[in-house]
Design a protein around this motif. Structure first.
Motif, PDB file in Angstrom:
ATOM      1  N   ARG A  25      76.992 100.622  18.561  1.00  0.00           N
ATOM      2  CA  ARG A  25      76.203 101.486  17.676  1.00  0.00           C
ATOM      3  C   ARG A  25      75.473 100.759  16.555  1.00  0.00           C
ATOM      4  O   ARG A  25      74.615 101.345  15.903  1.00  0.00           O
ATOM      5  N   GLY A  26      75.855  99.535  16.258  1.00  0.00           N
ATOM      6  CA  GLY A  26      75.272  98.823  15.134  1.00  0.00           C
ATOM      7  C   GLY A  26      76.029  99.076  13.840  1.00  0.00           C
ATOM      8  O   GLY A  26      76.912  99.933  13.772  1.00  0.00           O
ATOM      9  N   TYR A  27      75.677  98.330  12.820  1.00  0.00           N
ATOM     10  CA  TYR A  27      76.332  98.431  11.507  1.00  0.00           C
ATOM     11  C   TYR A  27      76.168  99.821  10.904  1.00  0.00           C
ATOM     12  O   TYR A  27      77.106 100.400  10.366  1.00  0.00           O
ATOM     13  N   ASN A  28      74.974 100.338  10.972  1.00  0.00           N
ATOM     14  CA  ASN A  28      74.686 101.634  10.361  1.00  0.00           C
ATOM     15  C   ASN A  28      75.152 102.818  11.204  1.00  0.00           C
ATOM     16  O   ASN A  28      75.022 103.959  10.780  1.00  0.00           O
ATOM     17  N   ALA A 111      69.155  92.835  14.379  1.00  0.00           N
ATOM     18  CA  ALA A 111      68.140  93.889  14.484  1.00  0.00           C
ATOM     19  C   ALA A 111      68.146  94.794  13.258  1.00  0.00           C
ATOM     20  O   ALA A 111      67.143  95.429  12.945  1.00  0.00           O
ATOM     21  N   GLU A 112      69.269  94.837  12.554  1.00  0.00           N
ATOM     22  CA  GLU A 112      69.407  95.690  11.372  1.00  0.00           C
ATOM     23  C   GLU A 112      69.319  94.887  10.064  1.00  0.00           C
ATOM     24  O   GLU A 112      69.628  95.410   8.999  1.00  0.00           O
ATOM     25  N   MET A 169      69.132  91.859  26.772  1.00  0.00           N
ATOM     26  CA  MET A 169      70.217  92.819  26.542  1.00  0.00           C
ATOM     27  C   MET A 169      69.658  94.130  25.997  1.00  0.00           C
ATOM     28  O   MET A 169      70.028  95.222  26.455  1.00  0.00           O
ATOM     29  N   VAL A 170      68.755  94.032  25.038  1.00  0.00           N
ATOM     30  CA  VAL A 170      68.170  95.231  24.421  1.00  0.00           C
ATOM     31  C   VAL A 170      67.339  96.003  25.448  1.00  0.00           C
ATOM     32  O   VAL A 170      67.474  97.230  25.584  1.00  0.00           O
ATOM     33  N   VAL A 171      66.499  95.306  26.187  1.00  0.00           N
ATOM     34  CA  VAL A 171      65.653  95.964  27.185  1.00  0.00           C
ATOM     35  C   VAL A 171      66.517  96.556  28.297  1.00  0.00           C
ATOM     36  O   VAL A 171      66.291  97.687  28.735  1.00  0.00           O
ATOM     37  N   GLY A 172      67.530  95.815  28.732  1.00  0.00           N
ATOM     38  CA  GLY A 172      68.428  96.320  29.765  1.00  0.00           C
ATOM     39  C   GLY A 172      69.125  97.597  29.342  1.00  0.00           C
ATOM     40  O   GLY A 172      69.244  98.546  30.121  1.00  0.00           O
ATOM     41  N   ARG A 173      69.562  97.637  28.079  1.00  0.00           N
ATOM     42  CA  ARG A 173      70.202  98.862  27.582  1.00  0.00           C
ATOM     43  C   ARG A 173      69.176  99.985  27.482  1.00  0.00           C
ATOM     44  O   ARG A 173      69.431 101.107  27.888  1.00  0.00           O
TER      45      ARG A 173
END
Length: 195
Positions: A25-28, A111-112, A169-173
């Motif tokens: 989910r990321g930090y945020n 990314a964040e 990884m980002v594009v695959g997700r």
């Protein structure tokens, strides 16, 4: 800030939970409530180990970097040729991605970065610096040995390769693809290697 090697077993369970949440989910995208539910402790207990979310995330990134560097040493010990090492490096990203399309902890945090506390950004930078240094050395050794052919500098190869793997990884997700960084890495490595 605590060093990851000095934390208790309970604190390590907190770090484990936070790592998975960051990858998903990321930090945020997570809170101490989320961590408490996963670990099975009350939120004040998390604050006892990590006063702030930024301290927790920094320890997650610190430990992730340490583990990654250990894996890089294992690659060096088991592979001789540059292309083999670069392929083994991509396999690290593929292994992470194959777990429910998780992203690299530091890739997700990177990314964040504009919304992260400095303490977290510092640890993320350490991860990327360590990876780029290692990749640059592998590319340089490979070019000197005639194993890699490219007009790019070793540093450019390193930056391109790391960006390619994180981006895959980002594009695959985003595309909900089953395939991740390994296939993209394989295509890229074919452009670098001597036939």
């Amino acid at each position: 800030m605590k060093h990851f090697s000095e934390i208790s077993a309970t604190a390590e369970r907190v770090v484990d939970a936070a790592e998975g949440l960051i990858q998903a989910r990321g930090y945020n995208g997570f809170s101490y409530d989320d961590v408490a539910r996963l670990v099975g402790i009350k939120k004040p207990s998390i604050h006892h180990h990590f006063a702030t979310k930024s301290e927790l995330a920094a320890v997650v990134a610190q430990r992730y970097t340490h583990r990654f560097k250990e894996l890089l040493l294992q690659i060096e010990g088991s592979s001789v040729k540059a292309a083999e090492r670069l392929s083994a490096y991509a396999a690290l990203f593929e292994k992470t991605f194959s777990t429910d399309k998780h992203l690299c902890v530091c890739g997700m945090l990177g990314a964040e970065s504009s919304s992260l506390p400095e303490i977290v950004n510092h640890e993320v930078q350490r991860f990327f610096d360590a990876n780029l240094d290692w990749l640059t050395q592998i590319a340089d050794d490979g070019q000197r040995a005639g194993q890699l052919t490219s007009k790019l500098s070793p540093q450019s190869i390193a930056e391109t390769y790391l960006s390619l793997l994180e981006g895959a990884m980002v594009v695959g997700r985003g595309m909900q693809k089953a395939s991740g960084p390994a296939i993209v890495a394989d295509h890229f490595l074919k452009t670098l290697t001597v036939n």
